[in-house]
Design a protein around this motif. Structure first.
Motif, PDB file in Angstrom:
ATOM      1  N   MET A  37       8.950  16.513   0.890  1.00  0.00           N
ATOM      2  CA  MET A  37       7.791  15.745   0.456  1.00  0.00           C
ATOM      3  C   MET A  37       8.132  14.256   0.500  1.00  0.00           C
ATOM      4  O   MET A  37       9.048  13.800  -0.173  1.00  0.00           O
ATOM      5  CB  MET A  37       7.359  16.177  -0.942  1.00  0.00           C
ATOM      6  CG  MET A  37       6.775  17.580  -0.933  1.00  0.00           C
ATOM      7  SD  MET A  37       6.050  18.065  -2.484  1.00  0.00           S
ATOM      8  CE  MET A  37       7.504  18.643  -3.331  1.00  0.00           C
ATOM      9  N   THR A  38       7.409  13.526   1.347  1.00  0.00           N
ATOM     10  CA  THR A  38       7.653  12.099   1.535  1.00  0.00           C
ATOM     11  C   THR A  38       6.365  11.329   1.293  1.00  0.00           C
ATOM     12  O   THR A  38       5.288  11.924   1.188  1.00  0.00           O
ATOM     13  CB  THR A  38       8.173  11.808   2.953  1.00  0.00           C
ATOM     14  OG1 THR A  38       7.200  12.267   3.902  1.00  0.00           O
ATOM     15  CG2 THR A  38       9.506  12.488   3.209  1.00  0.00           C
ATOM     16  N   CYS A  39       6.484  10.002   1.221  1.00  0.00           N
ATOM     17  CA  CYS A  39       5.300   9.188   0.980  1.00  0.00           C
ATOM     18  C   CYS A  39       5.494   7.790   1.543  1.00  0.00           C
ATOM     19  O   CYS A  39       6.604   7.384   1.877  1.00  0.00           O
ATOM     20  CB  CYS A  39       4.980   9.120  -0.506  1.00  0.00           C
ATOM     21  SG  CYS A  39       6.269   8.377  -1.511  1.00  0.00           S
ATOM     22  N   ALA A  40       4.385   7.060   1.627  1.00  0.00           N
ATOM     23  CA  ALA A  40       4.383   5.665   2.043  1.00  0.00           C
ATOM     24  C   ALA A  40       3.862   4.835   0.874  1.00  0.00           C
ATOM     25  O   ALA A  40       2.827   5.160   0.290  1.00  0.00           O
ATOM     26  CB  ALA A  40       3.489   5.484   3.260  1.00  0.00           C
ATOM     27  N   ARG A  44       7.707  -0.101  -3.058  1.00  0.00           N
ATOM     28  CA  ARG A  44       8.866   0.618  -3.601  1.00  0.00           C
ATOM     29  C   ARG A  44       9.948   0.708  -2.525  1.00  0.00           C
ATOM     30  O   ARG A  44       9.655   0.830  -1.340  1.00  0.00           O
ATOM     31  CB  ARG A  44       8.484   2.023  -4.061  1.00  0.00           C
ATOM     32  CG  ARG A  44       7.380   2.057  -5.113  1.00  0.00           C
ATOM     33  CD  ARG A  44       7.936   1.986  -6.514  1.00  0.00           C
ATOM     34  NE  ARG A  44       6.865   1.886  -7.486  1.00  0.00           N
ATOM     35  CZ  ARG A  44       6.640   2.751  -8.448  1.00  0.00           C
ATOM     36  NH1 ARG A  44       7.415   3.808  -8.592  1.00  0.00           N
ATOM     37  NH2 ARG A  44       5.642   2.581  -9.292  1.00  0.00           N
ATOM     38  N   PRO A  45      11.217   0.665  -2.921  1.00  0.00           N
ATOM     39  CA  PRO A  45      12.314   0.682  -1.937  1.00  0.00           C
ATOM     40  C   PRO A  45      12.373   1.996  -1.153  1.00  0.00           C
ATOM     41  O   PRO A  45      12.103   3.066  -1.710  1.00  0.00           O
ATOM     42  CB  PRO A  45      13.568   0.531  -2.801  1.00  0.00           C
ATOM     43  CG  PRO A  45      13.109   0.079  -4.134  1.00  0.00           C
ATOM     44  CD  PRO A  45      11.704   0.517  -4.292  1.00  0.00           C
ATOM     45  N   PHE A  46      12.738   1.884   0.121  1.00  0.00           N
ATOM     46  CA  PHE A  46      12.938   3.079   0.934  1.00  0.00           C
ATOM     47  C   PHE A  46      14.004   3.957   0.285  1.00  0.00           C
ATOM     48  O   PHE A  46      15.018   3.466  -0.200  1.00  0.00           O
ATOM     49  CB  PHE A  46      13.374   2.724   2.353  1.00  0.00           C
ATOM     50  CG  PHE A  46      12.272   2.166   3.202  1.00  0.00           C
ATOM     51  CD1 PHE A  46      11.084   2.851   3.383  1.00  0.00           C
ATOM     52  CD2 PHE A  46      12.419   0.948   3.827  1.00  0.00           C
ATOM     53  CE1 PHE A  46      10.065   2.340   4.166  1.00  0.00           C
ATOM     54  CE2 PHE A  46      11.410   0.421   4.625  1.00  0.00           C
ATOM     55  CZ  PHE A  46      10.230   1.125   4.781  1.00  0.00           C
ATOM     56  N   GLY A  47      13.764   5.246   0.284  1.00  0.00           N
ATOM     57  CA  GLY A  47      14.708   6.199  -0.288  1.00  0.00           C
ATOM     58  C   GLY A  47      14.494   6.468  -1.764  1.00  0.00           C
ATOM     59  O   GLY A  47      15.050   7.422  -2.296  1.00  0.00           O
ATOM     60  N   SER A  48      13.685   5.638  -2.448  1.00  0.00           N
ATOM     61  CA  SER A  48      13.461   5.875  -3.876  1.00  0.00           C
ATOM     62  C   SER A  48      12.531   7.073  -4.069  1.00  0.00           C
ATOM     63  O   SER A  48      11.734   7.404  -3.196  1.00  0.00           O
ATOM     64  CB  SER A  48      12.896   4.634  -4.559  1.00  0.00           C
ATOM     65  OG  SER A  48      11.622   4.305  -4.046  1.00  0.00           O
ATOM     66  N   MET A  49      12.680   7.715  -5.208  1.00  0.00           N
ATOM     67  CA  MET A  49      11.857   8.882  -5.529  1.00  0.00           C
ATOM     68  C   MET A  49      10.705   8.440  -6.428  1.00  0.00           C
ATOM     69  O   MET A  49      10.900   7.682  -7.377  1.00  0.00           O
ATOM     70  CB  MET A  49      12.682   9.953  -6.228  1.00  0.00           C
ATOM     71  CG  MET A  49      13.811  10.511  -5.366  1.00  0.00           C
ATOM     72  SD  MET A  49      13.239  11.268  -3.826  1.00  0.00           S
ATOM     73  CE  MET A  49      12.490  12.769  -4.441  1.00  0.00           C
ATOM     74  N   ILE A  50       9.513   8.919  -6.113  1.00  0.00           N
ATOM     75  CA  ILE A  50       8.308   8.611  -6.882  1.00  0.00           C
ATOM     76  C   ILE A  50       7.743   9.916  -7.416  1.00  0.00           C
ATOM     77  O   ILE A  50       7.646  10.905  -6.693  1.00  0.00           O
ATOM     78  CB  ILE A  50       7.251   7.907  -6.008  1.00  0.00           C
ATOM     79  CG1 ILE A  50       7.752   6.542  -5.554  1.00  0.00           C
ATOM     80  CG2 ILE A  50       5.939   7.765  -6.765  1.00  0.00           C
ATOM     81  CD1 ILE A  50       6.748   5.786  -4.710  1.00  0.00           C
ATOM     82  N   THR A  51       7.356   9.906  -8.685  1.00  0.00           N
ATOM     83  CA  THR A  51       6.672  11.051  -9.287  1.00  0.00           C
ATOM     84  C   THR A  51       5.179  10.818  -9.141  1.00  0.00           C
ATOM     85  O   THR A  51       4.665   9.782  -9.553  1.00  0.00           O
ATOM     86  CB  THR A  51       7.048  11.183 -10.775  1.00  0.00           C
ATOM     87  OG1 THR A  51       8.463  11.323 -10.879  1.00  0.00           O
ATOM     88  CG2 THR A  51       6.372  12.379 -11.411  1.00  0.00           C
ATOM     89  N   ASN A  64       9.549   6.840   2.468  1.00  0.00           N
ATOM     90  CA  ASN A  64      10.184   6.696   3.774  1.00  0.00           C
ATOM     91  C   ASN A  64       9.346   5.861   4.747  1.00  0.00           C
ATOM     92  O   ASN A  64       9.648   5.790   5.929  1.00  0.00           O
ATOM     93  CB  ASN A  64      10.486   8.065   4.388  1.00  0.00           C
ATOM     94  CG  ASN A  64       9.242   8.786   4.849  1.00  0.00           C
ATOM     95  OD1 ASN A  64       8.145   8.494   4.389  1.00  0.00           O
ATOM     96  ND2 ASN A  64       9.410   9.732   5.747  1.00  0.00           N
ATOM     97  N   ASP A  65       8.279   5.221   4.218  1.00  0.00           N
ATOM     98  CA  ASP A  65       7.391   4.460   5.091  1.00  0.00           C
ATOM     99  C   ASP A  65       6.650   3.413   4.257  1.00  0.00           C
ATOM    100  O   ASP A  65       6.645   3.476   3.033  1.00  0.00           O
ATOM    101  CB  ASP A  65       6.384   5.407   5.752  1.00  0.00           C
ATOM    102  CG  ASP A  65       5.773   4.841   7.021  1.00  0.00           C
ATOM    103  OD1 ASP A  65       6.084   3.688   7.382  1.00  0.00           O
ATOM    104  OD2 ASP A  65       4.970   5.549   7.645  1.00  0.00           O
ATOM    105  N   ARG A  66       6.022   2.455   4.918  1.00  0.00           N
ATOM    106  CA  ARG A  66       5.181   1.457   4.262  1.00  0.00           C
ATOM    107  C   ARG A  66       3.727   1.855   4.443  1.00  0.00           C
ATOM    108  O   ARG A  66       3.338   2.411   5.464  1.00  0.00           O
ATOM    109  CB  ARG A  66       5.405   0.062   4.849  1.00  0.00           C
ATOM    110  CG  ARG A  66       6.726  -0.527   4.485  1.00  0.00           C
ATOM    111  CD  ARG A  66       6.776  -0.907   3.003  1.00  0.00           C
ATOM    112  NE  ARG A  66       8.124  -1.260   2.613  1.00  0.00           N
ATOM    113  CZ  ARG A  66       8.757  -0.738   1.578  1.00  0.00           C
ATOM    114  NH1 ARG A  66       8.174   0.153   0.817  1.00  0.00           N
ATOM    115  NH2 ARG A  66       9.973  -1.104   1.289  1.00  0.00           N
TER     116      ARG A  66
END
Length: 98
Positions: A37-40, A44-51, A64-66
């Motif tokens: 599960m990835t998001c743009a 937020r910094p690349f590689g950081s995890m978002i809830t 993993n993207d803007r």
């Protein structure tokens, strides 16, 4: 002593809440490695995890993207993440991210 502990707890709570956002989320056709599960997100910094939370469902996705580049949206999630959140059929939904 109790005042210092209470103050520290409030500071920690305020810091955590400062990073929370709510707004519209959409999804894109991207699929992370092995269905990850990835998001743009715009900042937020690349590689950081978002809830990401939607109607009682909560997932964690990796930036993993803007994006998104549509006005009014705060995050784009991968198809895998959209399915896990239950927003795949909706296309766009109001979420809370931390």
């Amino acid at each position: 002593m109790k005042t210092a502990v209470a103050s520290a707890a409030m500071l920690l709570f305020a810091t955590c809440m400062a990073k929370a956002e709510s707004g519209l989320a959409s999804y894109y056709g991207g699929i992370g490695k092995h269905g990850e599960m990835t998001c743009a997100h715009r900042s937020r910094p690349f590689g950081s995890m978002i809830t990401v939370s939607y109607r009682g469902r909560t997932i964690q996705c990796r930036v993993n993207d803007r994006g998104p580049f549509v006005r009014g949206r705060i995050i784009d999630v991968s198809t895998t993440a959209a399915k896990a959140l239950g927003i795949l059929q909706l296309g766009v939904a109001h979420v809370v991210i931390e």
